[in-house]
Design an enzyme around this catalytic site. Structure first.
Site, PDB file in Angstrom:
ATOM      1  N   THR A  36       0.683  -1.259   0.900  1.00 48.64           N
ATOM      2  CA  THR A  36      -0.229   0.065   0.030  1.00 48.64           C
ATOM      3  C   THR A  36       1.317   1.397   0.081  1.00 48.64           C
ATOM      4  O   THR A  36       2.220   1.271   0.108  1.00 48.64           O
ATOM      5  CB  THR A  36      -1.209   0.303   1.297  1.00 48.64           C
ATOM      6  OG1 THR A  36       0.323   0.437   2.435  1.00 48.64           O
ATOM      7  CG2 THR A  36      -1.666  -1.166   1.202  1.00 48.64           C
ATOM      8  N   THR A 126      -0.693  -3.263  19.532  1.00 49.99           N
ATOM      9  CA  THR A 126      -1.189  -2.000  19.924  1.00 49.99           C
ATOM     10  C   THR A 126      -1.304  -1.049  21.266  1.00 49.99           C
ATOM     11  O   THR A 126      -2.627  -1.552  21.648  1.00 49.99           O
ATOM     12  CB  THR A 126      -1.518  -0.299  18.757  1.00 49.99           C
ATOM     13  OG1 THR A 126      -1.599   0.621  19.326  1.00 49.99           O
ATOM     14  CG2 THR A 126      -3.531  -1.184  18.577  1.00 49.99           C
ATOM     15  N   ASP A 127      -0.469  -0.376  22.027  1.00 52.69           N
ATOM     16  CA  ASP A 127      -1.224  -0.073  23.479  1.00 52.69           C
ATOM     17  C   ASP A 127      -2.604   1.073  23.384  1.00 52.69           C
ATOM     18  O   ASP A 127      -3.055   0.848  24.541  1.00 52.69           O
ATOM     19  CB  ASP A 127       0.257   0.696  24.259  1.00 52.69           C
ATOM     20  CG  ASP A 127       0.897   1.883  23.123  1.00 52.69           C
ATOM     21  OD1 ASP A 127       0.223   2.914  22.018  1.00 52.69           O
ATOM     22  OD2 ASP A 127       0.899   2.849  23.834  1.00 52.69           O
ATOM     23  N   GLU A 128      -2.678   1.183  22.302  1.00 52.86           N
ATOM     24  CA  GLU A 128      -4.014   2.121  21.809  1.00 52.86           C
ATOM     25  C   GLU A 128      -5.350   1.418  22.014  1.00 52.86           C
ATOM     26  O   GLU A 128      -6.583   1.955  21.679  1.00 52.86           O
ATOM     27  CB  GLU A 128      -3.452   2.931  20.169  1.00 52.86           C
ATOM     28  CG  GLU A 128      -2.340   4.010  20.020  1.00 52.86           C
ATOM     29  CD  GLU A 128      -2.760   4.375  19.076  1.00 52.86           C
ATOM     30  OE1 GLU A 128      -4.028   4.429  18.780  1.00 52.86           O
ATOM     31  OE2 GLU A 128      -1.802   4.579  18.529  1.00 52.86           O
ATOM     32  N   TYR A 154      -9.307   3.161  14.033  1.00 51.30           N
ATOM     33  CA  TYR A 154      -7.997   2.361  13.670  1.00 51.30           C
ATOM     34  C   TYR A 154      -7.548   2.008  15.717  1.00 51.30           C
ATOM     35  O   TYR A 154      -7.552   0.563  15.253  1.00 51.30           O
ATOM     36  CB  TYR A 154      -6.090   3.550  13.852  1.00 51.30           C
ATOM     37  CG  TYR A 154      -5.043   2.806  14.505  1.00 51.30           C
ATOM     38  CD1 TYR A 154      -4.856   1.664  13.329  1.00 51.30           C
ATOM     39  CD2 TYR A 154      -4.621   2.829  15.809  1.00 51.30           C
ATOM     40  CE1 TYR A 154      -4.163   0.674  13.834  1.00 51.30           C
ATOM     41  CE2 TYR A 154      -3.674   2.500  15.753  1.00 51.30           C
ATOM     42  CZ  TYR A 154      -2.635   1.398  15.063  1.00 51.30           C
ATOM     43  OH  TYR A 154      -2.245   0.998  15.512  1.00 51.30           O
ATOM     44  N   LYS A 158      -7.737  -2.800  15.610  1.00 53.27           N
ATOM     45  CA  LYS A 158      -6.635  -3.333  16.233  1.00 53.27           C
ATOM     46  C   LYS A 158      -7.009  -4.534  17.828  1.00 53.27           C
ATOM     47  O   LYS A 158      -6.873  -5.268  17.593  1.00 53.27           O
ATOM     48  CB  LYS A 158      -5.675  -2.464  16.893  1.00 53.27           C
ATOM     49  CG  LYS A 158      -4.584  -1.725  16.016  1.00 53.27           C
ATOM     50  CD  LYS A 158      -4.435  -2.701  14.639  1.00 53.27           C
ATOM     51  CE  LYS A 158      -3.076  -3.515  15.252  1.00 53.27           C
ATOM     52  NZ  LYS A 158      -2.289  -4.125  14.823  1.00 53.27           N
TER      53      LYS A 158
HETATM   54  P1  NAD Z   1       3.078   0.762   8.119  1.00 53.77           P
HETATM   55  O1  NAD Z   1       2.128   1.242   7.982  1.00 53.77           O
HETATM   56  O2  NAD Z   1       4.403   1.458   7.829  1.00 53.77           O
HETATM   57  O3  NAD Z   1       3.013  -0.343   7.666  1.00 53.77           O
HETATM   58  C1  NAD Z   1       2.130  -1.486   7.521  1.00 53.77           C
HETATM   59  C2  NAD Z   1       2.248  -2.498   6.117  1.00 53.77           C
HETATM   60  O4  NAD Z   1       1.514  -3.811   6.509  1.00 53.77           O
HETATM   61  C3  NAD Z   1       2.800  -1.644   4.674  1.00 53.77           C
HETATM   62  O5  NAD Z   1       4.195  -2.571   4.219  1.00 53.77           O
HETATM   63  C4  NAD Z   1       1.458  -1.885   4.199  1.00 53.77           C
HETATM   64  O6  NAD Z   1       1.723  -1.847   2.508  1.00 53.77           O
HETATM   65  C5  NAD Z   1       1.462  -3.485   5.012  1.00 53.77           C
HETATM   66  N1  NAD Z   1       0.317  -3.632   4.345  1.00 53.77           N
HETATM   67  C6  NAD Z   1      -1.335  -2.798   4.478  1.00 53.77           C
HETATM   68  N2  NAD Z   1      -2.290  -3.476   4.216  1.00 53.77           N
HETATM   69  C7  NAD Z   1      -2.019  -4.792   3.854  1.00 53.77           C
HETATM   70  C8  NAD Z   1      -3.614  -6.223   3.043  1.00 53.77           C
HETATM   71  N3  NAD Z   1      -4.045  -5.445   3.413  1.00 53.77           N
HETATM   72  N4  NAD Z   1      -2.253  -7.170   3.404  1.00 53.77           N
HETATM   73  C9  NAD Z   1      -0.969  -6.799   3.067  1.00 53.77           C
HETATM   74  N5  NAD Z   1      -0.442  -5.908   3.708  1.00 53.77           N
HETATM   75  C10 NAD Z   1      -0.609  -5.003   4.329  1.00 53.77           C
HETATM   76  O7  NAD Z   1       2.738   0.057   9.752  1.00 53.77           O
HETATM   77  P2  NAD Z   1       4.335  -0.075  11.734  1.00 53.77           P
HETATM   78  O8  NAD Z   1       4.186   1.282  11.917  1.00 53.77           O
HETATM   79  O9  NAD Z   1       4.743  -0.716  10.511  1.00 53.77           O
HETATM   80  O10 NAD Z   1       3.361  -0.807  11.888  1.00 53.77           O
HETATM   81  C11 NAD Z   1       3.276  -2.642  12.141  1.00 53.77           C
HETATM   82  C12 NAD Z   1       2.251  -3.188  13.291  1.00 53.77           C
HETATM   83  O11 NAD Z   1       2.745  -2.719  14.017  1.00 53.77           O
HETATM   84  C13 NAD Z   1       0.779  -2.544  12.843  1.00 53.77           C
HETATM   85  O12 NAD Z   1       0.198  -3.744  12.952  1.00 53.77           O
HETATM   86  C14 NAD Z   1       0.608  -1.358  13.850  1.00 53.77           C
HETATM   87  O13 NAD Z   1      -0.815  -1.329  14.068  1.00 53.77           O
HETATM   88  C15 NAD Z   1       1.357  -1.892  14.912  1.00 53.77           C
HETATM   89  N6  NAD Z   1       1.795  -1.406  15.792  1.00 53.77           N
HETATM   90  C16 NAD Z   1       2.431   0.337  15.030  1.00 53.77           C
HETATM   91  C17 NAD Z   1       3.673   0.562  16.536  1.00 53.77           C
HETATM   92  C18 NAD Z   1       3.967   2.093  15.843  1.00 53.77           C
HETATM   93  O14 NAD Z   1       4.104   3.037  16.367  1.00 53.77           O
HETATM   94  N7  NAD Z   1       3.920   2.522  13.881  1.00 53.77           N
HETATM   95  C19 NAD Z   1       2.857   1.165  17.952  1.00 53.77           C
HETATM   96  C20 NAD Z   1       2.260  -0.076  18.101  1.00 53.77           C
HETATM   97  C21 NAD Z   1       2.439  -1.122  17.446  1.00 53.77           C
HETATM   98  P1  TYD Z   2       1.263   9.446  15.936  1.00 53.20           P
HETATM   99  O1  TYD Z   2       2.806   9.334  15.395  1.00 53.20           O
HETATM  100  O2  TYD Z   2       0.020   9.182  14.711  1.00 53.20           O
HETATM  101  O3  TYD Z   2       1.062   8.338  16.231  1.00 53.20           O
HETATM  102  P2  TYD Z   2      -0.397   8.092  17.108  1.00 53.20           P
HETATM  103  O4  TYD Z   2      -1.228   8.815  16.849  1.00 53.20           O
HETATM  104  O5  TYD Z   2      -0.313   6.535  16.715  1.00 53.20           O
HETATM  105  O6  TYD Z   2       0.397   8.053  18.748  1.00 53.20           O
HETATM  106  O7  TYD Z   2       1.290  10.967  16.255  1.00 53.20           O
HETATM  107  C1  TYD Z   2       1.593  10.847  17.954  1.00 53.20           C
HETATM  108  C2  TYD Z   2       1.343  12.162  18.867  1.00 53.20           C
HETATM  109  O8  TYD Z   2       1.649  12.805  17.760  1.00 53.20           O
HETATM  110  C3  TYD Z   2      -0.474  12.302  18.746  1.00 53.20           C
HETATM  111  O9  TYD Z   2      -0.740  12.782  20.019  1.00 53.20           O
HETATM  112  C4  TYD Z   2      -0.704  13.103  17.643  1.00 53.20           C
HETATM  113  C5  TYD Z   2       0.477  14.272  17.129  1.00 53.20           C
HETATM  114  N1  TYD Z   2       0.787  14.697  16.162  1.00 53.20           N
HETATM  115  C6  TYD Z   2       1.141  16.310  16.286  1.00 53.20           C
HETATM  116  O10 TYD Z   2       1.265  16.654  16.750  1.00 53.20           O
HETATM  117  N2  TYD Z   2       1.603  16.841  14.130  1.00 53.20           N
HETATM  118  C7  TYD Z   2       1.125  15.854  13.831  1.00 53.20           C
HETATM  119  O11 TYD Z   2       1.579  16.205  12.483  1.00 53.20           O
HETATM  120  C8  TYD Z   2       1.029  14.028  13.933  1.00 53.20           C
HETATM  121  C9  TYD Z   2       1.407  13.385  12.478  1.00 53.20           C
HETATM  122  C10 TYD Z   2       1.219  13.755  15.069  1.00 53.20           C
END
Ligand code: NAD
Ligand code: TYD
Length: 342
Positions: A36, A126-128, A154, A158
């Site tokens: 994506t 996720t912690d969310e 979101y 999850k």
């Molecule tokens: P990201 O958006 O960077 O990556 C998501 C990946 O999933 C992408 O490569 C995308 O192409 C792929 N994808 C999306 N839809 C798909 C589908 N239908 N089939 C196959 N592939 C698909 O996300 P991320 O930050 O690397 O997060 C990875 C996981 O960790 C997620 O499940 C997210 O909920 C979880 N998570 C993320 C964070 C964070 O801070 N980023 C924290 C806690 C948990």
């Molecule tokens: P984000 O990286 O989107 O992660 P999450 O919403 O999953 O915690 O955002 C982290 C924090 O930063 C969140 O409190 C929202 C804030 N934020 C901004 O203030 N400005 C921005 O442009 C973005 C993307 C996030």
């Protein structure tokens, strides 16, 4: 050992693949990703030539036939589900995509795991899913016993997936585990999220949008520490268990933004307060005592060290993020941030 990783071309998935290639050079890693807007083959380019240890399939986790095809060809031992729509702000614009990928995709994967007798299904959550904590009670943190209580489409998607994973474990005896991690940061983080957005905009002296007053708090974890936690859980974690994973680094958004600006030698005048995110969670904080006690894991990288490493990586890899922000991302930025200044 065959490890199937979904979402492996995204931020955390690609970092996990890198970690697993180093830790387990004899494993074969099968990466499944739909590519994506968030998936990027550049994130895993270094692995693709080693056909003995790496395979890539472009497919949708919510497509039963495509997933069945991969499982019957590869017969994985362990499946780790990173694939998801992951950005809260996008979930406010298009919830249904989140429900399809994050809930139905998880179900399709678990059905395939049952059919092919996979030894472990690990769900990256996720912690969310715990909702948020107040700003004025710093001792409160999320434990695995907290109620599920979600704020955004979101986090609701999850949480729904987590409930399905527990149901598949209890009723169908799927050998499953779940990890709930706090906010990750580090290399290959897509520049729509706070930290890479601030770095990329500050480097170019562009305005930095801070939601509300910037007082919301996140518990930041360096992505490699999340990867080491996942690796422990899939190898020694107990089936049927949930593990919280946190970085022990709570920061207010405004302090994160100011630290990045300082390290880049830029002006705080770039900070622009914009209209708050609807339903914006106030504070996340993780109690990771369980994984620390039971599996001997702990985060190794402090925020101070991790943010310096991250900034260095973005400075050394400008073509990677410039390529992203020069494309479709520009329309995204316009749509989400135009006329939002307060
Ligand atoms: P990201 O958006 O960077 O990556 C998501 C990946 O999933 C992408 O490569 C995308 O192409 C792929 N994808 C999306 N839809 C798909 C589908 N239908 N089939 C196959 N592939 C698909 O996300 P991320 O930050 O690397 O997060 C990875 C996981 O960790 C997620 O499940 C997210 O909920 C979880 N998570 C993320 C964070 C964070 O801070 N980023 C924290 C806690 C948990
Ligand atoms: P984000 O990286 O989107 O992660 P999450 O919403 O999953 O915690 O955002 C982290 C924090 O930063 C969140 O409190 C929202 C804030 N934020 C901004 O203030 N400005 C921005 O442009 C973005 C993307 C996030």
């Amino acid at each position: 050992m065959k490890l199937l990783v979904t979402g492996g071309a995204g931020f955390i998935g690609s970092n996990y693949i890198r970690y697993a290639r180093e830790q387990h050079p004899d494993y074969k890693i099968i990466c499944v990703d739909l590519l994506t807007y968030a998936g990027n083959m550049e994130n895993i380019a270094e692995f693709t030539s080693d056909k003995e240890h790496f395979a890539f399939y472009r497919c949708d986790i919510a497509n039963k036939e495509e997933i069945e095809n991969v499982f019957s060809k590869e017969n994985p031992d362990i499946v780790i589900n990173f694939a998801a729509e992951s950005h809260v702000d996008r979930s406010l614009e298009n919830p249904s995509l989140f429900l399809r990928t994050n809930i139905l995709g998880t179900q399709v994967l678990m059905d395939a795991c049952l059919k092919h007798n996979v030894k472990r299904f690990h769900q990256i959550s996720t912690d969310e899913v715990y909702g948020d904590l107040p700003l004025d009670r710093p001792n409160l943190k999320f434990t695995e016993e907290n109620k599920i209580k979600t704020s955004s489409p979101y986090s609701a998607s999850k949480a729904s997936a987590d409930l399905l994973v527990s149901a598949y474990h209890r009723t169908f005896k799927l050998p499953a585990t779940i990890s709930r991690c706090s906010n990750n940061y580090g290399p290959y983080h897509f520049p729509e999220k706070l930290i890479p957005l601030v770095i990329s905009r500050a480097v170019s002296d562009e305005k930095i949008p801070v939601y509300g007053k910037g007082e919301n708090v996140r518990d930041w974890i360096y992505v490699e520490d999340h990867c080491s936690a996942i690796d422990k859980i899939i190898h020694i974690g107990e089936v049927g268990n949930v593990y919280n994973v946190g970085g022990n680094s709570e920061k207010r958004n405004i302090d994160v933004v100011k630290e990045i600006i300082k390290q880049l030698g830029k002006s705080e005048d770039l900070i622009t307060f914009v209209k708050d995110r609807p339903g914006h969670d106030l504070r996340y904080a993780i109690d990771s005592t369980k994984i620390q006690k039971e599996l001997g894991w702990k985060p190794m990288t402090s925020f101070e060290v991790g943010i310096e490493k991250t900034i260095k990586w973005y400075l050394a890899n400008e073509p990677w993020w410039k390529n992203i922000i020069s494309g479709e991302y520009q329309q995204y930025y316009q749509k989400m941030y135009a006329n939002r200044e307060i």
